[in-house]
Design an enzyme around this catalytic site. Structure first.
Site, PDB file in Angstrom:
ATOM      1  N   GLY A  29       0.814  -1.210   0.000  1.00 31.19           N
ATOM      2  CA  GLY A  29       0.000   0.000   0.000  1.00 31.19           C
ATOM      3  C   GLY A  29       0.840   1.249   0.000  1.00 31.19           C
ATOM      4  N   ASP A 499     -26.954  43.616  19.332  1.00 31.45           N
ATOM      5  CA  ASP A 499     -27.835  42.908  18.399  1.00 31.45           C
ATOM      6  C   ASP A 499     -28.796  42.050  19.234  1.00 31.45           C
ATOM      7  OD1 ASP A 499     -28.774  41.473  16.080  1.00 31.45           O
ATOM      8  OD2 ASP A 499     -27.467  39.836  16.749  1.00 31.45           O
ATOM      9  N   TYR A 500     -29.916  41.630  18.645  1.00 31.81           N
ATOM     10  CA  TYR A 500     -30.901  40.889  19.432  1.00 31.81           C
ATOM     11  C   TYR A 500     -30.769  39.364  19.220  1.00 31.81           C
ATOM     12  CZ  TYR A 500     -35.342  39.461  21.460  1.00 31.81           C
ATOM     13  OH  TYR A 500     -36.294  38.833  22.214  1.00 31.81           O
TER      14      TYR A 500
END
Ligand code: G6P
Length: 726
Positions: A29, A499-500
């Protein structure tokens, strides 16, 4: 960079025991070769199963083996016979292997296999932890160890972890059949870099990530619980020079001559694989049988040499395949053979390098038709060996290699008629054409040889690590929080822009549909109580919603990303006159897409139109978003609006309306001595960009941002605000 620890099911050396003595065999391999080609300065250690059960080893033998392997920079992970049966032969080769190769009918789902797989992955984890240091990189290989990345990440979060998948990643439709699909995905996503042979596998994997793990990805980057993991294709190559140079080797030449002497003038077709049902060996032999029946003029003129390398012979499917194949070889030889002509030669063994390359050299055609194959290096080896340019490769389109070897004769491995025709075409192909095709493929194989694969992967791993550090260095540390609080306390005029959705409530990716809870209301009230604060909630929501939710608080509100402002105690005022004309053109298109995409809907605001697709089926939404964005960009070219893509939305909004402009407007009106902006998505980036360097800008989530700092969660934001209000 520290050392490179390689974890793979098999060690590069396989250990056997005969008559009480060990013998070592190089595992075949490309992996060992690929790693050998990495720079020498990179120290390597290899961890894996030595290929022998621990029952066959006495304690002192284990120690002896450990010492032997240490010499070769390897360490063994010992597996019991039970683990070999249930983890290796079981989960790996009876569950994952068939399923990932599109053989669901051969796939066995057994709880005990899964348990053993978990256990062995833990065992590998323990072994890695015995040797790893935080500065090391671990490169994990293949489907036997898919849980290991996460296990290691939990124990050693700083570790650089790469994973390479050597087999196909199947389409979502197949992968979803796996009962442990979530655990497997989570296991893999513990890695910093996940590599596949081809973009098709990358695509399939990312589709499973979004549909099963529910995680978003962009340009191959997955946001995994506030860490970025990169997914990319790294097609594995071969040791090109070794194969191209084989014919220069005297032993190989001798073997080629020997083959020619035996075969005579006959043309040779070669077929080399591990004996595995995914390789389509039986199907290809049936096609050869059909070829001889339909092209009798080729009888006695062509020989098919089948090399089947023994593999996983403990599994019933593999045993049956062997007897089926051997029976078929007998039948074909009986039917088409004559005295002095055996159409099929069959070798059931692993050929050493010299014999294998001699066979490649002698062959006129390589017939490589797997039904499914992650890559297939045999095809590449054959082409590389043909230095005189002669030889034709017939290759299945179901291999990863097919996308790189386009000049071969590409066939559908299920279409026997196509294979028969390809055999004929290959046997009759003019030498000039053979050379032309092979040259282009050889150039490519030489460029993308094995060393390129390993160096590219290791390089990409350090790149993604550097990118992560780039984000993590901005994490708002405890000491940075203290400094922030001191600056806040020293300030008399403080502007707080919050930011919300995804910042004060909900969590990233899942904005709260309901209004604010008691905790956040109390925090905002406490901050608003301090006269030195100008507390502003700056959101993309429409003004009525903000009024409903936050209207009773004594704070400043900005709606529609800066379209509307309601100062403390004042009325709503718009930043720009509202124009409706553009909406008449754009709205029908959005409506059409929302009708065609179940689960999506259109929201109309004063300054924008938004197409939401959070609830739509992800793959369909993906296709539709691309189409719709193109259509909108084209249509809005001469309108005073822009097209924006956010988290599961596409938005068409008036130019000049954004949080950055709104923040600038507020900043110009006062001489603030403390500025804080917190947000989580792309619309907040404009606000961050507008802030001066001394301001505190904080992004929720860990993706790259213009903000100075990152925090992980909404709860972190709340804790920070509470600390300020104390
Ligand atoms: C494939 C897999 C490898 C595996 C090899 C041999 O190439 O991707 O992970 O090692 O087959 O299979 P075996 O089961 O013998 O290790």
């Amino acid at each position: 960079m520290g050392r490179l620890i390689v974890a793979a099911n098999r060690l590069p050396i396989s250990v056997g025991k005969r008559e009480g003595r060990f013998h070592f065999r190089q595992s075949p391999g490309g992996l060992a070769v690929g790693l050998a080609s990495l720079p020498e300065t990179l120290e390597r250690l290899w961890l894996g199963w030595p290929g022998i059960s621990s029952e066959r080893l006495k304690p002192d033998e284990k120690e002896h083996l450990r010492a032997e392997l240490k010499q070769q920079h390897s360490a063994p992970v010992f597996l019991s016979q039970r683990q070999i049966d249930q983890y290796y032969l079981g989960f790996c080769n009876k569950t994952i292997w068939p399923l990932f190769h599109y053989f669901p009918v051969r796939t066995v789902f057994e709880q005990r296999f899964w348990k053993s797989y978990q256990q062995v992955n833990h065992l590998f984890c323990e072994e890695v932890l015995k040797i790893a240091q935080p500065s090391d990189s671990v490169w994990i290989h293949d489907f036997q160890l898919m849980l290991l990345p996460r296990l290691l990440r939990e124990k050693m979060p700083e570790l650089s972890i790469g994973y390479f998948h050597h087999i196909p990643w199947p389409s979502f439709e197949l992968f979803r059949l796996l009962p442990s699909r979530e655990e497997v995905l989570e296991g893999l996503l513990g890695a910093d870099l996940i590599g596949f042979h081809s973009y098709d596998y990358v695509r399939h994997f990312l589709s499973s990530v979004s549909r099963i793990a529910g995680l978003e990805h962009m340009l191959g980057q997955v946001n995994v619980h506030n860490r970025i993991a990169k997914v990319d294709a790294f097609p594995m190559g071969i040791d090109y020079e070794r194969y191209a140079g084989a014919i220069g080797n005297a032993e190989v030449k001798k073997e080629v001559d020997r083959i020619y002497k035996i075969v005579g003038k006959r043309q040779i077709i070669v077929s080399v694989d591990r004996l595995d049902y995914t390789k389509g060996i039986v199907e290809r032999l049936e096609a050869f049988d059909w070829f001889l029946s339909t092209h009798p003029e080729y009888k006695e003129k062509v020989t098919l040499i089948i090399v089947a390398v023994p593999s996983r012979s403990g599994i019933e499917d593999y045993k049956q395949l062997r007897s089926h194949l051997e029976e078929l070889v007998g039948r074909v030889n009986g039917e088409h053979g004559t005295i002095g002509y055996m159409p099929v030669w069959y070798l059931y063994r692993l050929l050493p390098f010299a014999k294998l390359t001699a066979l490649y050299n002698a062959a006129d055609v390589a017939l490589i038709t797997p039904l499914r194959d992650g890559m297939n290096l045999i095809a590449k080896e054959f082409v590389a060996t043909k230095t005189d340019g002669r030889g034709v490769l017939i290759l299945s389109e179901m291999t990863g290699a097919a996308s790189e070897l386009g000049e071969s004769l590409i066939v559908n491995a299920n279409d026997k008629a196509a294979i028969v025709e390809a055999i004929r075409e290959a046997l009759e192909m003019p030498v000039g054409e053979q050379r032309e095709r092979n040259r282009s493929m050889q150039e490519r194989l030489q460029r993308y040889a094995i060393e390129r694969w390993s160096t590219d992967f290791v390089h990409a791993l350090s790149e993604i690590k550097a990118k992560q550090e780039d984000v993590s260095v901005h994490k708002l540390s405890a000491s940075a929080q203290d400094t922030l609080k001191q600056t806040y306390e020293a300030g008399d005029k403080r502007l707080l822009l919050l930011d919300y959705d995804g910042t004060l409530v909900g969590f990233k990716g899942r904005p709260a549909q309901a209004g604010p809870d008691a905790e956040i209301k109390a925090i905002l009230e406490a901050l608003a109580d301090d006269a030195r604060n100008t507390l502003t909630v700056i959101s993309g929501r429409d003004k009525d919603t903000l009024d409903n939710w936050l209207g009773t608080l004594d704070i400043q509100l900005i709606a529609e990303h800066g379209g509307w402002i309601r100062q403390r105690g004042g009325d709503w005022r718009s930043f720009q006159p509202i124009s409706q004309e553009w909406k008449a053109t754009i709205r029908p298109i959005l409506d059409l897409y929302s009708d065609r995409t179940p689960g999506s809907h259109v929201e109309e605001k004063d300054f924008s139109l938004v197409w939401h697709y959070r609830r739509a089926e992800p793959a369909l939404a993906d296709v539709r978003t691309h189409e719709l964005r193109d259509a909108l960009v084209n249509m809005t070219g001469n309108m005073d609006v822009g097209v924006f893509e956010g988290s599961k939305i596409l938005e068409v909004r008036k130019h000049g309306i954004n949080k950055g402009r709104a923040a600038e407007y507020l900043m110009e009106r006062e001489n603030w001595d403390f500025l804080l902006a917190i947000g989580d998505d792309y619309t907040d980036e404009e606000m961050f960009a507008a802030m001066p360097e001394t301001a505190y800008s904080i992004k929720v989530g860990s993706s790259i941002s213009k903000a100075r700092f990152n925090v992980d969660t909404v709860q972190n934001v709340r804790n920070l605000l509470k600390k300020l209000a104390e």
